[in-house]
Design a protein around this motif. Structure first.
Motif, short mmCIF file in Angstrom:
data_model
loop_
_atom_site.label_atom_id
_atom_site.label_comp_id
_atom_site.label_asym_id
_atom_site.label_seq_id
_atom_site.Cartn_x
_atom_site.Cartn_y
_atom_site.Cartn_z
N GLU A 84 5.76 6.76 6.34
CA GLU A 84 5.78 7.89 5.03
C GLU A 84 7.27 8.02 4.82
OE1 GLU A 84 4.83 10.44 1.97
OE2 GLU A 84 3.75 8.76 2.87
N ASP A 128 0.39 0.54 7.89
CA ASP A 128 1.19 1.35 6.75
C ASP A 128 2.73 1.33 6.82
OD1 ASP A 128 -1.36 1.78 5.41
OD2 ASP A 128 -1.55 3.67 6.27
N ASP A 164 0.83 -1.19 0.02
CA ASP A 164 0.05 -0.04 -0.06
C ASP A 164 0.75 1.39 -0.17
OD1 ASP A 164 -2.09 -1.59 0.01
OD2 ASP A 164 -2.77 -1.25 2.06
N THR A 165 2.23 1.16 -0.30
CA THR A 165 3.00 2.36 -0.32
C THR A 165 2.76 2.89 -1.48
OG1 THR A 165 4.85 1.20 -1.13
CG2 THR A 165 4.84 1.31 1.11
#
Length: 414
Positions: A378, A375, A170-171
């Protein structure tokens, strides 16, 4: 061990590494810092040259690795031999049956892993159903596919997942480059290698318009095909329509398509009623992770005769009225079975994110990551993109101090 296989595998891995400067740099950093010292890693991934570069980076960081194949038809035996020669426990062989496939996963788990790397969630599933005695020792893991993330999120929703899993799939870098550009190019590559068909002027039906489906549709259209998209998601269907694709249900598309590509992560996308109305010579290919998107059992039941291997990775099913349907790669991943999967330059980013996510897990888990799907941080995604740009000699702008202040102030107006 066959020395010729080892030498062939080393050459193949070396060629892939040329196009993987980011992962190579991370491997060099890992070798100096040893962030994974003594870490036991069980991986269920495609055993390809690109995966071998990832395994090398993790081993350089101090990890002990056991590797099983996530798809027996994608295993490169020479790469497996080279990895074994390098000191990685490899449990994989091209073309093994289903029983051997699962036996190999169990053998990889025998290492009693602290971290797991999965491609489709089969390894994690077995841990939670058949090897539960190992669960307490697992810090966490990474999942690389859309299909696997779907399964993991369902496990988390049912409170069945026992450790944290990082959704590498999902990056932004993974979705954009791996799923879109990698799947798009390699799927079309596999179809053309298997059939030697000319796509220009053909009607290509793409089932699913996620990032992978977009990539396939773009590449097919770029080669001159008329592309029809089928979808269940109204927003994605609208997106496809606004991009100029013909959007319709599979029931209608089945009558018109020359080539069908499933890219959904779901099962029975092409069913018996669709197969029954397809053109003579229609080509069926799957680019979703598991071999359930095309109902091969229904195809078997419709066929009066099956001619295996009419071309490499191509089986011909002859129906009662004489129509012939061509199934590629037994309904498995066409891009990894009939072709070589994503180009190494694409996997450079996906596997770099995976390597850095493993290091992040090792750092963060002692501080209390709860079971669930996470996730990729970032900063990891951005670091991978920056390293890739640097390797390509591409520069980007930096924000000025005034721009930074503007973006972080709610008082500034027009």
């Amino acid at each position: 061990m066959d020395s010729a296989l080892v030498e062939s595998g080393e050459r193949r891995i070396g060629w892939a590494a040329r196009a993987m400067p980011v992962l190579t740099a991370i491997g060099a950093r890992f070798a100096a810092e040893r962030p994974l010292e003594g870490l036991r890693v069980a991986a269920c991934l495609h055993v390809t040259a690109e995966t071998a570069v990832l395994m090398g980076a993790l081993k350089a960081g101090g990890a002990e690795i056991a590797l099983a194949a996530s798809n027996p038809l994608s295993t490169q035996d020479d790469v497996a031999a080279a990895l074994a020669d390098y000191g990685i426990a490899v449990h994989a062989r091209a073309g093994v049956d289903r029983d051997a496939y699962y036996r190999h996963i169990h053998q990889a788990l025998d290492i009693a892993p602290a971290v797991v790397l999965d491609d489709g969630c089969d390894l994690v599933n077995i841990l939670h159903t058949e090897r539960t005695e190992l669960l307490d020792g697992v810090l966490g893991g990474c999942e690389e596919t859309t299909t696997g993330i779907i399964r993991l999120r369902q496990m988390a929703a049912e409170e069945a997942l026992r450790f944290p899993m990082v959704a590498v799939n999902d990056t932004r870098t993974k979705r954009m480059f791996d799923n879109r550009y990698g799947t798009g190019q390699s799927t079309v590559d596999g179809i053309m290698r298997a059939t030697n068909t000319l796509l220009a002027g053909k009607t290509v039906v793409v089932a699913g318009f996620g990032y992978c489906g977009r990539g396939v549709a773009e590449r097919a259209r770029g080669l001159g095909a008329r592309v029809v998209v089928t979808e269940i998601d109204p927003v994605k269907a609208l997106d496809a329509s606004l991009q100029g694709y013909d959007v319709r249900p599979m029931a209608g598309a089945a009558r018109e398509g020359d080539v069908f590509v499933t890219v959904t992560g779901n099962r029975d996308v092409i069913r018996g009623e669709h197969l029954a109305v397809m053109k003579d010579g229609a080509i069926l290919a799957n680019a979703g992770h598991f071999d359930v998107e095309i109902d091969v059992r229904a195809l078997d039941e419709l066929a009066q005769a099956v001619h295996r291997g009419v071309r490499p990775n191509t089986d011909e099913y002859v129906l009662a009225d004489g129509r012939r349907l061509l199934l590629l790669a037994e309904g498995r991943l066409v891009n990894l079975t009939a072709a070589e999967g994503h180009p190494a330059a694409v996997m450079d980013m996906s596997f770099s994110a995976q390597a850095l996510a493993v290091a992040w897990l090792v750092r963060e888990r002692p501080s209390g990551l709860e079971p669930g799907v996470y996730d990729v941080p970032e900063e990891v995604d951005v670091e991978v993109a920056r390293l890739k740009l640097a390797a390509a000699g591409i520069e980007v702008d930096d924000l000025t101090p005034e721009q930074e202040r503007y973006l972080h102030s709610w008082r500034a107006g027009s």
